[in-house]
Scaffold this motif. Structure first.
Motif, mmCIF file in Angstrom:
data_model
loop_
_atom_site.group_PDB
_atom_site.id
_atom_site.type_symbol
_atom_site.label_atom_id
_atom_site.label_comp_id
_atom_site.label_asym_id
_atom_site.label_seq_id
_atom_site.Cartn_x
_atom_site.Cartn_y
_atom_site.Cartn_z
ATOM 1 N N ALA A 1 0.836 -1.204 0.000
ATOM 2 C CA ALA A 1 0.000 0.000 0.000
ATOM 3 C C ALA A 1 0.869 1.251 0.000
ATOM 4 O O ALA A 1 0.554 2.241 -0.669
ATOM 5 C CB ALA A 1 -0.927 -0.009 1.208
ATOM 6 N N ASP B 1 -5.959 -3.120 -3.050
ATOM 7 C CA ASP B 1 -7.310 -2.820 -2.568
ATOM 8 C C ASP B 1 -8.164 -2.432 -3.771
ATOM 9 O O ASP B 1 -7.957 -1.383 -4.382
ATOM 10 C CB ASP B 1 -7.236 -1.678 -1.550
ATOM 11 N N SER C 1 -6.490 -12.035 -6.548
ATOM 12 C CA SER C 1 -6.991 -11.082 -5.554
ATOM 13 C C SER C 1 -8.507 -11.174 -5.427
ATOM 14 O O SER C 1 -9.053 -11.116 -4.320
ATOM 15 C CB SER C 1 -6.569 -9.659 -5.926
ATOM 16 N N SER D 1 -10.598 -12.335 -2.002
ATOM 17 C CA SER D 1 -11.606 -11.470 -1.383
ATOM 18 C C SER D 1 -13.019 -12.031 -1.479
ATOM 19 O O SER D 1 -13.837 -11.801 -0.588
ATOM 20 C CB SER D 1 -11.572 -10.085 -2.039
#
Length: 552
Positions: free
Chosen positions: A209, A244, A273, A277
């Protein structure tokens, strides 16, 4: 209907095979209205207000270039780190000079370490090229820089991450971890080398991040400027949602939607990813996310990975493997399960893109496609092999038989073939990287891409076309696998209309036809008339995006 602007040019290259050339292109409401001459356009011009624009009277107009495989958000973050790569590279404060040798790399790391008065502050560097700079780093070597400061070094193609002892402590990597891609010394100690995404995620942790944030909005704009100067009007982010999903959407949505941003952007979501999730609901989530698409920012497809990197030497090869008898790494999904993970997307009509650099990985990806076709046959599915670096002629034939496409990084022919003849892959495979001639002979639709900036090549489609036509090695004289060369026409298709096809956008971009977006690149010379050896040197005046003129 709105007013009409007619752009006259020395020549208009339409990439419409039925009407390939014109003298002018008329634009209305951001779209192509007509191509031809002022005389042929009279039925439109007699009925509507119009103006003649001669800005490009001595220039060449052709469809805006399309690079269907880039990495803007993460590239912008990497470009803002301490740079240790072997070639000059753009950064936030100008051009970072390349570091040719391993000694240069170590000296740069020592210099950065000395410049920071806090001996425990993290040091994150990017750009190592193991093939060109003396091989991989490891924990003990980085400990020579500092045993108090955590150090992370990311390879230029970020398939390898190298940590010193404090960084291993910071990442809290257990000594007994069995995560795929975490490497060890012969005595069993962690050697600080993390290969591919699953291991890299552990090595970098929360730093991912932070790296992305170092790029941010300004970094995205810098990346857009680099692409714009190369004549690109559309590209695609090929690992969207790697970090994200919603934060990345917010970034892309804000910047790309700006009226002054010079590009359209496709978003291809990273399946690993999505799976992490959303599990079994990943395809449903992506179908819902696709409703957010607009003409300028659009979702397209899902990306899987089957092996590692060409420049980082982690791809997978069939016999005889690497020069040293080793092989690369498979990626996060076991190959015999690959089709099962693809199947939910396949059934919902979502285009599947599968990263495959080595010929063994190409086989695995084609096997997955064959199983999908057995389970639920589909026409026009746009299953695309990404990179397609090391392959065989029979794989091109099988790809055609299964209805697949290829998006090829052919820059490596010029920039890395001779290097990898000696490092990694041997002469035969290195010479025949990016077999475009084989794809053309089998009738496979293919595009050319840069993977910018996560590989050691420029983002410059005319250079990709030049390499495709000439296949000249870095020594400036050797022609590599001459039977894999293609003609200028096919090379230009691969950076315009065929690249649009790979992105499922051929009805909107890629050629200058009535109803399509008025996206042009403005060239100083005609690529059909210049010596093919000079294709890459054609000057780029700027672009037009949706009818808006944007000088470079």
């Amino acid at each position: 209907m709105g007013d009409i602007t007619v752009y006259r040019a020395r020549k208009v290259i339409t990439m419409d095979t039925g009407r390939p050339f014109a003298e002018a292109v008329a634009v209305m409401d951001g779209r192509v209205l007509s191509t031809g001459t002022l005389e042929t356009m009279k039925p439109w011009l007699d009925r509507n207000p119009h103006r003649i624009d001669d800005t490009f009277r001595d220039k060449i107009i052709m469809p805006g270039f399309i690079d269907p495989h880039t990495h803007f958000a993460f590239s912008a973050g990497y470009l803002a780190l301490h740079y240790i790569g072997p070639i000059d590279s753009p950064g936030p404060n100008g051009i970072n000079p390349g570091l040719p040798t391993r000694a240069d790399v170590m000296n740069k790391l020592r210099e950065v370490d000395r410049a920071d008065s806090d001996p425990t502050a993290p040091l994150i560097a990017w750009g190592l090229d193991p093939a060109a700079q003396g091989g991989h780093l490891d924990r003990d070597e980085l400990d020579q820089i500092s045993t108090t400061r955590p150090i992370w070094v990311i390879s230029y193609a970020p398939h390898f991450v190298y940590l010193n002892s404090p960084a291993l402590d910071h990442a809290a990597v257990p000594n007994n971890t069995n995560v795929h891609g975490v490497q060890r010394y012969p005595d069993g100690r962690l050697n600080g080398v993390f290969v591919e995404l699953e291991a890299g995620r552990i090595a970098l942790g929360a730093l991912r991040a932070e790296i992305a944030a170092r790029g941010g909005e300004d970094g995205m704009r810098r990346m857009g400027d680099i692409a714009h100067k190369a004549g690109v009007t559309t590209t695609a982010e090929m690992i969207f949602g790697k970090g994200d999903f919603e934060a990345e959407w917010k970034l892309y949505s804000k910047v790309v939607s700006e009226q002054t941003y010079p590009l359209r952007m496709g978003l291809v979501s990273l399946e690993m990813s999505l799976h992490a999730s959303h599990g079994s609901k990943a395809a449903d989530f992506l179908v819902d996310a696709m409703k957010r698409s607009s003409d300028k920012l659009f979702f397209h497809g899902v990306k899987f990975l089957s092996d590692g990197s060409f420049p980082a030497m982690s791809l997978r090869l069939n016999f005889p493997g690497y020069l040293d008898g080793s092989n690369g790494l498979r990626n996060d999904v076991p190959w015999d399960e690959l089709h099962e993970r693809m199947l939910p997307f396949w059934k919902k009509g979502i285009a599947v893109h599968c990263h495959a650099n080595g010929d063994e990985a190409v086989d695995a990806s084609l096997n997955a496609l064959a199983k999908l076709q057995e389970i639920q046959p589909r026409f026009d599915h746009r299953f695309t092999l990404e990179h397609y670096c090391i392959s065989t002629p029979d794989q091109a034939r099988r790809l055609k038989a299964l209805g697949g496409l290829a998006s090829v990084n052919n820059y490596f022919v010029h920039y890395r073939s001779q290097l990898h003849s000696e490092q990694g892959f041997g002469p035969d495979r290195s010479e025949a990287v990016a077999r475009l001639g084989s794809l053309e002979r089998e009738g496979v639709v293919f595009a050319l891409h840069s993977d910018y900036s996560l590989v050691l090549v420029p983002l410059h489609p005319l250079t990709a076309a030049w390499i495709a036509v000439n296949r000249i090695a870095l020594d400036g004289k050797t022609v590599l696998a001459p039977g894999e060369r293609i003609g200028v026409e096919r090379a230009l298709r691969a950076i315009t209309i065929d690249a649009a096809y790979v992105l499922g956008m051929e009805q909107k971009i890629g050629s200058l036809e009535p109803g399509k977006m008025a996206d042009f690149v403005i060239l100083d010379q005609d690529p059909y008339e210049v010596n093919p050896a000079n294709l890459k040197d054609i000057g780029i005046w700027g672009t037009v995006l949706g009818g808006q003129v944007q000088p470079a």
